[in-house]
Design an enzyme around this catalytic site. Sequence first.
Site, PDB file in Angstrom:
ATOM      1  N   ASP A  73      61.601  46.848  17.740  1.00 25.70           N
ATOM      2  CA  ASP A  73      61.243  45.449  17.955  1.00 25.70           C
ATOM      3  C   ASP A  73      62.392  44.664  18.587  1.00 25.70           C
ATOM      4  O   ASP A  73      63.392  44.389  17.928  1.00 25.70           O
ATOM      5  CB  ASP A  73      60.862  44.831  16.607  1.00 25.70           C
ATOM      6  CG  ASP A  73      60.341  43.412  16.753  1.00 25.70           C
ATOM      7  OD1 ASP A  73      59.918  43.036  17.861  1.00 25.70           O
ATOM      8  OD2 ASP A  73      60.366  42.673  15.754  1.00 25.70           O
ATOM      9  N   ASP A 281      59.254  40.920  24.011  1.00 33.55           N
ATOM     10  CA  ASP A 281      59.074  41.381  22.639  1.00 33.55           C
ATOM     11  C   ASP A 281      58.310  42.709  22.593  1.00 33.55           C
ATOM     12  O   ASP A 281      57.089  42.736  22.717  1.00 33.55           O
ATOM     13  CB  ASP A 281      58.325  40.293  21.857  1.00 33.55           C
ATOM     14  CG  ASP A 281      58.170  40.635  20.383  1.00 33.55           C
ATOM     15  OD1 ASP A 281      58.596  41.733  19.971  1.00 33.55           O
ATOM     16  OD2 ASP A 281      57.624  39.801  19.645  1.00 33.55           O
TER      17      ASP A 281
END
Length: 395
Positions: A73, A281
């Site tokens: 992430d 992201d």
Amino acid sequence: MAPTIFLLLAIFSIVESTVGEGGGLKLELIHHRLSLDNVSPMAAKSQIWPETSQFIVKIAIGTPPTKVHAILDTGSDLFWAQCRPCVKCYRQTNPIYDPSKSSTFQTLSCKSPQCHLWGSGAACSGTDTCKYGYGYGSGSTLGELATEKMAITSRSGATTSFLGVVFGCGHNNSGTFNANEMGLIGFGRGAVSFVSQIGPSVGGRKFSLCLMPYNTDPRISSSLSIGSGSEVKGPGVITAQLVRTSDQTSYSLTLKGISVEKTFVPYSTSGPPAKGNAILDTGTPPTLLPKELYGRLATEVRRHIPLKPIDDTLCYKGNLGNLVITLHFDGHVDLRLSTAQTFNKMPDGSFCFTAMGVDDKDALIGNSMMSNFLVGYDIDNMTVSFKPTDCTKIG
Ligand SMILES: *[C@@H]1O[C@H](CO)[C@@H](O)[C@H](O)[C@H]1NC(C)=O
Ligand SMILES: *[C@@H]1O[C@H](CO)[C@@H](O)[C@H](O)[C@H]1NC(C)=O
């Protein structure tokens, strides 16, 4: 403030053993596709997504080692994993990491400098241990910050161990995680992120990854490189300067607009976009756009596709053709996307647009639109580089 923290970490995080890799690391990156009944919290930000996908890295924690499969992430910093004793743990296929069985586990006290690396995220109340709490769209993880030995096995088979890596030992984890996801590994810019901690020992706080498109055979894996050797360069590379915003975690760029073929759709119809309005992201599958921008973009997409959309959606049955959608970032950074990046094939055979409208003024570029680019993130130089690449072939 940041450089001081960075120096502290460079001292605490020590490489124990490196087997000739020229300093950098290259590990396997696995693609998970999940159906809706077991989506991760990141994906749950977008309830209409019928299937989702995440990218997983394997890390061994502790002595003796427990293997952890964690979601990669770039949108967050903390590395956390489910940890015994569980106040509440979601179902997990592999054994849950048990710190009482590890000789290298150490909780952090409130007095330790590492406890404060995470800014306001960590809390000290009542007891002397450093607590953390992290919330997502539909879930949370609570536990204590600790240090542990982490080992990474490179694609060459060599294992590199790092001592004293700060991570979150999650005792109360909820949300709709998949049983194969044992935690989440933060690759953000912040001081506590995994790459910030180990970067100085492997040639710099930088990494690169190539995400496979949504419809890739799950047996095909890709690579994540960390440190030296992860630089993305050569012909066709587009490099963007990251924007410093108040957010110390995100990789932010300024998105000026999006073109559908030759039609430019500006980010905002009322003046120039705010600096750093778009973050990259990898932990979120779809691209999230402000509703108003999404509406204007959707109109153009419909106008350019010679098929009838399914109901009110941007889902189609049939051949989409070669629609080119271009993301225009500040600094002449234009990313040309093909339908493999902008439409995902759903289980029912339809193709759905990989962006959606949300109540936010900023944009989030999700992992579908970043697929088939080798993307290099360089925290020390504050750059991100993109190289169009067939990520299913870089193994
Ligand atoms: C576990 O976390 C949930 C969600 O944040 C919270 O409501 C609950 O009180 C926590 N349980 C314990 C025992 O701390
Ligand atoms: C990053 O910065 C360092 C030091 O400032 C410089 O030597 C290096 O060439 C830069 N790397 C890239 C890829 O721009």
